[in-house]
Structure formats: C-alpha cells, structure tokens
Design a protein around this motif. Structure first.
Motif, short mmCIF file in Angstrom:
data_model
loop_
_atom_site.label_atom_id
_atom_site.label_comp_id
_atom_site.label_asym_id
_atom_site.label_seq_id
_atom_site.Cartn_x
_atom_site.Cartn_y
_atom_site.Cartn_z
N GLU A 114 -47.95 -20.84 -135.65
CA GLU A 114 -48.33 -19.49 -136.09
C GLU A 114 -49.12 -19.53 -137.39
OE1 GLU A 114 -44.69 -17.36 -136.35
OE2 GLU A 114 -44.48 -17.07 -134.17
N LYS A 115 -48.66 -20.38 -138.33
CA LYS A 115 -49.29 -20.41 -139.65
C LYS A 115 -50.40 -21.45 -139.75
CE LYS A 115 -45.14 -18.82 -142.05
NZ LYS A 115 -44.19 -19.07 -143.15
N GLU A 116 -50.55 -22.22 -138.64
CA GLU A 116 -51.57 -23.28 -138.61
C GLU A 116 -51.42 -24.20 -139.82
OE1 GLU A 116 -55.35 -21.39 -138.23
OE2 GLU A 116 -54.99 -20.74 -136.19
N GLN A 117 -50.17 -24.63 -140.06
CA GLN A 117 -49.87 -25.50 -141.18
C GLN A 117 -49.22 -26.79 -140.68
OE1 GLN A 117 -47.39 -23.44 -143.98
NE2 GLN A 117 -49.04 -22.14 -144.72
N SER A 118 -49.36 -27.84 -141.47
CA SER A 118 -48.68 -29.08 -141.15
C SER A 118 -47.23 -29.00 -141.62
CB SER A 118 -49.38 -30.26 -141.84
OG SER A 118 -49.26 -30.11 -143.26
N PHE A 119 -46.41 -29.94 -141.17
CA PHE A 119 -44.99 -29.94 -141.54
C PHE A 119 -44.83 -30.02 -143.06
CE2 PHE A 119 -40.98 -32.00 -142.48
CZ PHE A 119 -40.09 -31.36 -141.64
N SER A 120 -45.65 -30.83 -143.71
CA SER A 120 -45.51 -31.04 -145.15
C SER A 120 -45.77 -29.77 -145.95
CB SER A 120 -46.47 -32.14 -145.62
OG SER A 120 -47.81 -31.79 -145.32
N ARG A 121 -46.55 -28.83 -145.37
CA ARG A 121 -46.86 -27.59 -146.10
C ARG A 121 -45.89 -26.47 -145.78
NH1 ARG A 121 -52.68 -25.58 -145.50
NH2 ARG A 121 -51.93 -24.25 -147.19
N LEU A 122 -45.04 -26.67 -144.77
CA LEU A 122 -44.05 -25.64 -144.45
C LEU A 122 -42.98 -25.63 -145.52
CD1 LEU A 122 -43.23 -25.66 -140.63
CD2 LEU A 122 -44.41 -23.91 -141.93
N SER A 123 -42.58 -24.44 -145.94
CA SER A 123 -41.59 -24.37 -147.01
C SER A 123 -40.23 -23.89 -146.52
CB SER A 123 -42.10 -23.45 -148.13
OG SER A 123 -42.54 -22.22 -147.59
N ASP A 124 -40.20 -22.81 -145.71
CA ASP A 124 -38.90 -22.23 -145.35
C ASP A 124 -38.34 -22.89 -144.10
OD1 ASP A 124 -41.00 -21.14 -144.00
OD2 ASP A 124 -40.21 -19.11 -143.91
N ILE A 125 -37.93 -24.16 -144.23
CA ILE A 125 -37.36 -24.88 -143.09
C ILE A 125 -35.84 -24.98 -143.20
CG2 ILE A 125 -39.44 -26.21 -142.58
CD1 ILE A 125 -38.30 -28.52 -144.14
N TYR A 126 -35.30 -24.41 -144.28
CA TYR A 126 -33.85 -24.37 -144.43
C TYR A 126 -33.38 -22.92 -144.42
CZ TYR A 126 -34.42 -29.20 -145.98
OH TYR A 126 -34.73 -30.53 -146.05
N GLY A 127 -32.21 -22.69 -143.83
CA GLY A 127 -31.63 -21.35 -143.80
C GLY A 127 -30.20 -21.37 -144.31
N PHE A 128 -29.81 -20.32 -145.04
CA PHE A 128 -28.46 -20.23 -145.59
C PHE A 128 -27.84 -18.89 -145.23
CE2 PHE A 128 -30.63 -23.40 -147.98
CZ PHE A 128 -29.68 -24.37 -148.24
#
Length: 717
Positions: A250-264
C-alpha cells in the motif's frame, strides 16, 4: 491436540461446567461412526477434522449446540446420516445448524460474477437465519488451511485465494480479528511463500540488531501506567507477515522503511482508565497525527470498542497501541460470536456483545435495494473489505461510511434525493471537489441545486454500493429517454426505406411480434443498437424487408470511386467498414483498399498518382467482410466448439480456420471470420476475450514482405 471425547469435554468444562456432557459424547460417537472408513488427504481418519473444528469453537467458549454442530457438520453431506436422524438424536436446533453448514459448503463463492452474487445472497440469508452457521464454517476453513499442505498444489492455491478473498474479510467483518489474521497468514504462505519467508528473515535480522524491542517497550509502558496509578495488562507483538506485506504494498515502501510493525495492547479495569492510560502514553511518547481513533465513543457495528493510537517509540520507531477494558477485549477477540460465549456455565452477559439479529439486519438492509447482481456483489465486497470512517452532518448527526468515501457517498447516505441533486460540498466549512476522500471526524455539508442530475463521472468517484446503484439507475433513466428519441428516428428512417410509415400502431405491432413490453421498449432497444431497423421492419413486413433491406450493397460500399470502377480489399490488412481507408490503383485491375495504417502502403510512397482518398458508406453493411483473428486457446475438450459457438452467436461466420502451433496445454490458431464492420469485429473480440479458455486474442495482419495471398497460401493451412 484434542483427539478424544474426554479431551473435548475437558476443554468445554473449562468455561462451561454445566455443559451437557452426555449430548457431546453422543455426538462424538455418532460422528465417529458415520465417518468410519473415511480419510483426509493426509491419510488421517476424516473424523479428526470435525473434532479439531469443535475444539476451535470451544476455544472461543461457544455454546453446546455450536460445538455439537461442529462434530456433525459433514455428516449430512458426506455420510449416510440424514437431517431427520440428526434432528431425532440431537434436536431441531442442531439439525438446522448442520443443514445450514452443509448448504454453505455447497456454495461456490468464487464462481462467475452472477453466480457469485446469487451465492453471496444465500450466504447472507444463512447468516440471517443463525450466525452460528458461519462460525462453524469459518472454523472449518481455519482447520483446513492449517492442514492444507496435504492437498494438491492447484487445490491449495484455489482454497488460499478463496480464503483471502472471502473468508478472511468475513471473519474481520464479524470482529474476529485473530481469525482474520491467521487465515490471511495461512493463505499468504500458499500464495506467496517467498515474500512471507523474506519478511520472517528480516524480522529475525531486526531482532538480532535491536534486541527484544517488544519486551523493552512493554516494560516502559508498565512503568508509565504504574506512575499514574493505573492497573493494566500490557501485551506486545510483532504484526503478522501478511499485514506487513500489505503495508509494504500500500505504501510502496521497503521493509527497512516500515515503522509501525509492532503492536501493543493495554487492558484496563474501567473505561475511565482507558482514557487515563491514553493520556499517560501520549505524555511519554509523541503521538503520530492522523492515527488516533476512538471506537469506545463510536463503536463499530460488530460491537468492537477500543482506543487506537500510534506513537513514536524508541529510536523513532512507530508503534500502534490499542487500549480497552477486559469486557471490550472479549468482544474484540470473538466479535459477534461473543453473543453465544459462556463463562462459568452461564451465557456471558457482556454489555458490548452485539445482538447478531440486529447486526445481520443492518448488514443486509443496504443490499435489499440492489436491483442487479453486479451492484449487489459490489456492495457486499465493499462492506466486507473496508473499514469505516465516521463523519458528521452540519447538525452533528454521525454518518458511517467505508474508508475512502467521498461527499457523493455522504450525500446518498443521507437521502437519494440529496445525492442526485448534489452540485458541491464543504468539508469543515471549506469548499472541496466531489472526489475528496472524507476523513474521520470531519463535518460535511452538501450543496444541492434544482434540476441537477447524476453525472456518469460520479460512478468513478463514488465508493458505496448505495451511491453507485442510485447513480446507475438515474443514468439509465436519462439514457432511456435519449434512446427512445433516437429509436423513433431510426424507426422512421427504416420504414420510409420500404415506403411505409412508422405509426404508433405499426410500432405496437412490431413490439408485440418481437415480444417486447410496448412501443417504448422497442424504441429503447433500437436507439441503444440492441435491435436494427431491418429487424424491426422484418417483424411487420417480412417480404418487403427481404426485398428492400436497409443493408448497403457491398458492390457500392465505398465512396470516392469512379463510376463502374471495381475494388477489392487488400488481404494484408483486410480493412473493414468503419475504418479509415485509401485506395491504390492497378492498371486493368481496379482499386485495392488498404487500411490507413497498413505497413504495405510504404511500397507506394513514391507513386502518389496511384493513391485515392476513399471512405466507406455510413450505415449497416452485410456480414461478409473477412478479418483474421489470432487466438491462443486452452488445449481442453470442448474449447474449440465453444469458441465456434460464440462466434456464431455474435452473428459472425467462420470462413477458414488454421492451426499455427499445437502445444500440450495450448493451441494457437488463425480464424478467418466474416463480419459487418470494425465495430462488429471489436464486439466479437471482446466476447471471445471474456471466455476463460481464451489466453490471448489479437487481430492478425500479415507483416510487410509476406505474400499477400489468401490464408491457405501462407503455409498455415
């Protein structure tokens, strides 16, 4: 793993000590007896599957009837058991549930559009009757996906796609988010194993580099909450591989640029503590603008309540935080199924559990107005696959719309009349284009004007099924008036061609003979080109129509020739009526017609005296102009027959057919067809392209330098 009746009963008694142990044992024994001698693809006894489905439902703390249904859900379908026998042994409630699951199993939800829409209707009807049918079906699909490796690869792909398209979104729409995530991840493992493995490898690398981020952030949150006297549980987790993959897409980003990969997740003791906890989190970490949702004050239709926020955590990494009470959490885990959950032997009195009957009524209400299969299916999918935004009228009333909705959708959500008269919109007091996407919490004002009617471009702007259906209906009415007016002119011209008048009585006779619903219906079909003037005349005056048809004589089809000058069509480009043409003169042979874009015209560039500016006569031409189609079709029984039938049904004729390549799985062939004009050929190609067994279709034209002889002379016969 639950394998015996004792194991299952022990699991059920953990949340329902008052369970009817005898009835569950009887159902277990009956199911085991009925499935005796049946085996799964893995080689295991088949009955291990119903037992596993029952265990999944028991983990959701559901009632006895649902768990017994799981044990028996395949008996009526796959064994000698009957509805009557199941009802006699286990009661009408269980028998109806088992029968409902059987009917759902027989629905082909991934078939053609029309069939799919009909089956979606049946799906929602089954849900309306008793939602537990869907709970059993979803658990059945979950266990099948967990054990999918035993299936053939092509079957795995089919089941995974069906799961991703239908069952996972349905689970999410029902509020069973954990099930949606697991179904998506299991399907993702089949459909794109390389991408999933890549994400998991990157996670492992990230953990090695950054350490246990989840444990550190969880400890930090505990500390902040304890500091303000809030007792709460904090859970952290990495998001599922498919969820991360979807964000990357969706964001056309690589894994390294993704930030919200953790949820609490923060579970508090009271609703008041939810908001206090939110304040503590926002004081400690910077909130990300536009990422706050309050589903406690504005709950979802399936009962879901929670506060969502995203904050910048350690090292600038974004983390998503959900804050809710335990009662809200129970509904968030099981969704609409919370209505049937048990605790300590009694039906759980969860204040946030939604009445399934009311939820289904809201879900199906918007589909009742759909007047065609396409619109219904579109509305169903939009309802299932999208989240909601909450916006306000100028008076403060809340309007719920799918994410991505526009002011057009908002207007139609208020009233069809307001939608149809919409000429503009204001969001938060500022005039905006109608294609603007509405965001959560915005106030929308619709500007209307008398005499305004829906525009065709609105179909591209609207996202809701209700708006699209209303727009289409209005456009059809406008088109109908235009077609009737045009049809009357065409009828007048067609009847005058044979020396007759198109009186109302004549047109009424034609409509009756053609079994149409009156003069207007006849004229509408004439104006929309569903009928020709010749067909209309022929229905009243068959002899005159035969003798004085309105088709253009092929000998006089070209304008610009000298009197008596003959012509033929170049076999290299096979120009058709409706296409731009030029003529090349040949001494003693007349004129050869070429399409304006024909490669062979370059041969005559230095001979301008031989070029003629020609054009085709307007009007209806007979279906006798040849064109060649280059088709690649599946090598399967009956495919060629269906292709020939489709060509015949399109009122075209096959004059030659030659196989160019024969492969084990595909054939490539050249089909010479006779059509009326370029529009007729285009329509025929669209019809063939829609056929599942047609892999590719193009119009064949001989390349420059090839022998411009008939088809058979090319060595392709």
């Amino acid at each position: 793993m639950t394998t015996t009746a004792d194991d299952l009963i022990r699991l059920v008694k953990g949340f329902n000590p008052k369970t009817n142990e005898k009835l569950i044992r009887d159902a277990f024994a009956y199911g085991e007896e009925m499935h005796e001698g049946q085996f799964r693809h893995s080689g295991e006894p088949y009955f291990t599957h119903p037992v596993a489905v029952a265990a999944i439902l028991a983990e959701q703390q559901l009632d006895d009837a649902t768990i017994i249904t799981a044990l028996l859900h395949d008996t009526i379908e796959d064994t000698k058991a009957s509805y009557g026998e199941v009802a006699k042994r286990f009661g009408d409630e269980v028998a109806e549930l088992v029968d409902g699951v059987t009917k759902l199993t027989n629905l082909q939800l991934t078939s053609t559009e029309t069939k799919q829409a009909e089956n979606f209707r049946k799906l929602f009807m089954a849900m309306a009757k008793d939602l537990r049918v869907i709970l059993v079906k979803l658990s059945d699909r979950l266990h099948n996906m967990r054990t999918i490796k035993a299936m053939r690869p092509e079957k795995q792909a089919q089941k995974a796609r069906e799961t991703m398209d239908i069952f996972a979104p349905l689970a999410g729409r029902m509020g069973m988010q954990w099930m949606r995530e697991e179904l998506e991840d299991l399907a993702f493992r089949v459909l794109n194993p390389e991408a999933r493995a890549s994400i998991i490898r990157r996670f492992i690398t990230l953990q090695k580099e950054a350490g246990d981020v989840i444990q550190r952030i969880t400890a930090d949150m505990h500390k902040e909450l304890e500091g303000v006297g809030i007792k709460a549980e904090v859970f952290g987790r990495a998001k599922k591989p498919y969820s991360i993959w979807r964000k990357m897409e969706e964001k056309e980003q690589s894994f390294s640029r993704l930030s919200d990969i953790y949820g609490f997740r923060i579970i508090t003791a009271s609703e008041e503590d939810c908001y206090r906890a939110l304040g503590a989190i926002h004081r400690r970490w910077r909130a990300v603008p536009g990422r706050f949702k309050d589903y406690i004050s504005q709950p979802k239709t399936n009962g879901y309540r929670s506060i969502h926020t995203t904050v910048s955590g350690r090292d600038g990494k974004r983390v998503e935080v959900q804050i809710r009470t335990q009662a809200m959490h129970d509904v968030a885990e099981t969704g609409v199924a919370a209505h049937w959950s048990y605790k300590e032997g009694v039906r759980s009195e969860n204040p946030f559990a939604v009445d399934p009957a009311r939820w289904i009524a809201e879900l199906t209400e918007q589909f009742d107005s759909e007047d065609d299969h396409e619109s219904f299916l579109e509305a169903v999918k939009l309802e299932m696959y999208t989240d909601k935004v909450f916006c306000f009228t100028p008076k403060g009333e809340v309007i719920k719309l799918p994410r991505g909705a526009t002011p057009i959708d908002f207007a139609y959500a208020i009233h069809t009349r307001i939608g149809s008269a919409c000429v503009g919109a204001k969001i938060d007091g500022i005039r905006v284009p109608l294609w603007t996407r509405i965001k959560n919490g915005q106030s929308v004002e619709i500007i209307t004007a008398e005499g305004q009617t829906p525009q065709a471009t609105w179909l591209d702007i609207a996202t809701t099924g209700k708006a699209k259906t209303a727009i289409r209906r209005s456009l059809r009415e406008v088109d109908r008036e235009r077609f009737i007016k045009l049809g009357r002119e065409l009828a007048r011209s067609a009847f005058e061609h044979i020396g007759k008048k198109a009186t109302d009585k004549v047109l009424a006779t034609a409509a009756k003979n053609m079994r149409l619903g009156g003069v207007d219906a006849l004229l509408e079909r004439l104006g929309s080109a569903e009928l020709t003037g010749r067909e209309t005349v022929q229905s009243v005056y068959p002899e005159l129509a035969e003798n004085g048809g309105d088709e253009i004589d092929s000998r006089r089809a070209v304008i610009g020739l000298e009197p008596g000058q003959k012509f033929d069509r170049a076999p290299c480009c096979e120009p058709l009526p409706g296409e731009r043409i030029v003529g090349i003169t040949f001494r003693g042979k007349g004129v050869t017609l070429h399409a304006i874009d024909c490669d062979r015209l370059s041969i005559y560039e230095d001979q301008p005296e031989r070029w003629l500016d020609l054009r085709w006569h307007d009007g209806s031409h007979p279906a006798e102009y040849g064109a060649t189609l280059d088709l690649t079709i599946g090598n399967d029984r009956g495919v060629l027959g269906r292709i020939c039938t489709l060509i015949g049904e399109a009122a075209a004729n096959i004059s030659d057919l030659n196989f160019v390549e024969r492969k084990p799985d595909f054939f490539r062939l050249l089909v010479h067809v006779e059509v009326r004009d370029a529009a007729h050929l285009h329509s025929l190609m669209l019809t063939l392209e829609a056929e599942n067994d047609v892999a590719e279709i193009t119009r064949y034209r001989r390349p420059q330098g090839a022998d411009p002889a008939p088809l058979a002379a090319e060595g392709l016969a």
